[in-house]
Design a protein around this motif. Structure first.
Motif, mmCIF file in Angstrom:
data_model
loop_
_atom_site.group_PDB
_atom_site.id
_atom_site.type_symbol
_atom_site.label_atom_id
_atom_site.label_comp_id
_atom_site.label_asym_id
_atom_site.label_seq_id
_atom_site.Cartn_x
_atom_site.Cartn_y
_atom_site.Cartn_z
ATOM 1 N N UNK A 69 40.971 33.981 44.240
ATOM 2 C CA UNK A 69 41.377 34.409 42.909
ATOM 3 C C UNK A 69 42.537 35.384 43.044
ATOM 4 N N UNK A 70 43.606 35.131 42.297
ATOM 5 C CA UNK A 70 44.797 35.972 42.335
ATOM 6 C C UNK A 70 45.107 36.501 40.939
ATOM 7 N N UNK A 71 45.841 37.607 40.873
ATOM 8 C CA UNK A 71 46.246 38.177 39.590
ATOM 9 C C UNK A 71 46.989 37.131 38.764
ATOM 10 N N UNK A 72 46.693 37.118 37.469
ATOM 11 C CA UNK A 72 47.344 36.190 36.568
ATOM 12 C C UNK A 72 46.702 34.820 36.494
ATOM 13 N N UNK A 129 33.764 25.562 31.839
ATOM 14 C CA UNK A 129 33.437 25.568 33.269
ATOM 15 C C UNK A 129 33.849 26.864 33.965
ATOM 16 N N UNK A 130 34.715 27.650 33.342
ATOM 17 C CA UNK A 130 35.230 28.841 34.007
ATOM 18 C C UNK A 130 34.226 29.967 34.062
ATOM 19 N N UNK A 131 34.022 30.533 35.256
ATOM 20 C CA UNK A 131 33.162 31.699 35.414
ATOM 21 C C UNK A 131 33.650 32.508 36.606
ATOM 22 N N UNK A 132 33.415 33.803 36.563
ATOM 23 C CA UNK A 132 33.787 34.678 37.669
ATOM 24 C C UNK A 132 32.653 35.638 37.968
ATOM 25 N N UNK A 133 32.109 35.534 39.182
ATOM 26 C CA UNK A 133 31.208 36.526 39.744
ATOM 27 C C UNK A 133 32.089 37.487 40.542
ATOM 28 N N UNK A 134 32.183 38.725 40.096
ATOM 29 C CA UNK A 134 33.080 39.681 40.743
ATOM 30 C C UNK A 134 32.511 40.230 42.041
ATOM 31 N N UNK A 135 31.250 39.931 42.332
ATOM 32 C CA UNK A 135 30.626 40.273 43.619
ATOM 33 C C UNK A 135 30.750 41.757 43.959
ATOM 34 N N UNK A 136 30.760 42.592 42.937
ATOM 35 C CA UNK A 136 30.827 44.030 43.158
ATOM 36 C C UNK A 136 32.226 44.581 43.325
ATOM 37 N N UNK A 137 33.246 43.742 43.250
ATOM 38 C CA UNK A 137 34.629 44.187 43.427
ATOM 39 C C UNK A 137 35.239 44.623 42.092
ATOM 40 N N UNK A 138 36.478 45.158 42.164
ATOM 41 C CA UNK A 138 37.140 45.771 41.025
ATOM 42 C C UNK A 138 38.467 45.089 40.734
ATOM 43 N N UNK A 139 38.746 44.891 39.435
ATOM 44 C CA UNK A 139 40.071 44.477 38.980
ATOM 45 C C UNK A 139 40.738 45.699 38.356
ATOM 46 N N UNK A 140 41.908 46.070 38.868
ATOM 47 C CA UNK A 140 42.625 47.268 38.448
ATOM 48 C C UNK A 140 43.935 46.849 37.788
ATOM 49 N N UNK A 195 38.980 43.494 45.997
ATOM 50 C CA UNK A 195 39.583 44.145 44.844
ATOM 51 C C UNK A 195 40.944 43.528 44.543
ATOM 52 N N UNK A 196 41.317 43.530 43.252
ATOM 53 C CA UNK A 196 42.630 43.058 42.822
ATOM 54 C C UNK A 196 43.334 44.163 42.053
ATOM 55 N N UNK A 197 44.583 44.449 42.408
ATOM 56 C CA UNK A 197 45.441 45.343 41.637
ATOM 57 C C UNK A 197 46.508 44.482 40.983
ATOM 58 N N UNK A 198 46.495 44.422 39.641
ATOM 59 C CA UNK A 198 47.267 43.403 38.931
ATOM 60 C C UNK A 198 48.306 44.029 37.998
ATOM 61 N N UNK A 199 49.508 43.475 38.049
ATOM 62 C CA UNK A 199 50.565 43.839 37.110
ATOM 63 C C UNK A 199 50.683 42.834 35.979
#
Length: 312
Positions: free
Chosen positions: A27-30, A57-68, A42-46
């Motif tokens: 999974x990548x930003x955007x 069908x779309x789902x995201x398990x963040x598995x304890x990580x952070x989107x910033x 973790x993802x740091x996204x602009x």
């Protein structure tokens, strides 16, 4: 034969330069996520928004990580289409952190929202399920914890913790939503604000405390306000220019001004039944625009102080 054929096929994967890692996607930003994905870091996204999840069908398990969000003017994670799912992670330093739009029926569970610059969760569609959201902000930059827009109905908001929002903890503008078993603490404005036009909502079993304004503020009709604990706000529960609401079995205490109040000449047909209101700074029960107690029913409430004297 089928079992043997499958065994041979998997055995040949290394030989033809394939691996089982192709069965999942990083999974990548955007990204617009349209399949079941698991965040691996973790993802740091602009990008704005940082991520989009599109159902069914779309789902995201963040598995304890952070989107910033690297730009706090950008939004965090947007759920679109029908039935997208988000769980198990954190969203940090975004404008609106999680947005539920499209055709609705989305699920957002077990998400931490930290240091936001707008609203924690914006619900702009129907039939969504929002649970176990932990909202933490210093209140200086954020607006609402959860905002249900006028376009959003039949949503379930349950078991969330909202702390120190800059405006309302939960702002309801839509109809027929269920707000149950949430904790709302230290908001700048109302703990739960049921705005004008937000009719037929159910607000039960919530704890609202330490707010800078009203615990539960109702400006709309035919809502159920029941079995909530509302403590240490300016006013506990107030109905303003609204009709046909049922307020019953709530425990209201230690509020600076009033415990339970009905204000506005157009407030009529409200039932205030079997509540406990105590230790209010001014009055436990208050109805200044209905001096004869004929427009609304006050029955079986526990209190010490009241105005007018016909309140019961």
């Amino acid at each position: 034969m089928k079992k043997v054929t499958l065994t041979i096929a998997y055995a040949l994967l290394p030989a033809i330069g394939l691996s089982t890692s192709l069965l999942s996607h990083a999974v990548s930003c955007g990204d617009n996520i349209t399949t079941q994905e698991i965040l691996t870091g973790d993802l740091s996204c602009a990008t704005n928004p940082a991520l989009t999840i599109t159902g069914p069908a779309g789902s995201l398990d963040m598995a304890g990580f952070t989107v910033i969000c690297t730009n706090p003017a950008n939004d965090g994670i947007s759920l679109e289409g029908l039935g997208a799912r988000l769980s198990n992670g954190e969203v940090e330093i975004c404008n609106d952190s999680v947005i539920l739009s499209g055709d609705g029926s989305h699920s957002v569970v077990d998400i931490g929202i930290i240091d936001l610059f707008g609203t924690g969760v914006v619900i702009d569609s129907d039939n969504n399920f929002v649970s176990e959201i932990a909202f933490a902000s210093d209140g200086a930059t954020s607006t609402h914890g959860i905002h249900v827009t006028a376009s959003a109905s039949y949503n379930t908001i349950t078991d969330n913790f909202i702390d120190s929002s800059g405006d309302d903890g939960i702002l309801l503008e839509g109809t027929s939503n269920n707000v149950t078993n949430n904790i709302v603490d230290s908001t700048s404005d109302a703990g739960i604000n049921v705005a004008s036009g937000a009719n037929s909502n159910i607000i039960i079993l919530n704890l609202i405390q330490n707010g800078g304004d009203t615990g539960i503020k109702v400006n709309s009709d035919a809502n159920l306000i029941s079995q909530n604990q509302v403590n240490n706000n300016i006013t506990g529960i107030t109905i303003e220019d609204a009709s046909d609401n049922l307020v019953n079995l709530n425990e209201v205490g230690d509020n600076t001004d009033y415990g339970i109040s009905i204000e506005g000449a157009s407030s009529e047909g409200n039932d205030i039944l079997s509540n406990s209101s105590s230790n209010s700074g001014l009055l436990d029960l208050y109805s200044p625009d209905d001096p004869s107690c004929t427009e609304n029913d006050w029955i079986g409430n526990i209190y010490t102080t009241r105005d007018p004297s016909c309140l019961n």
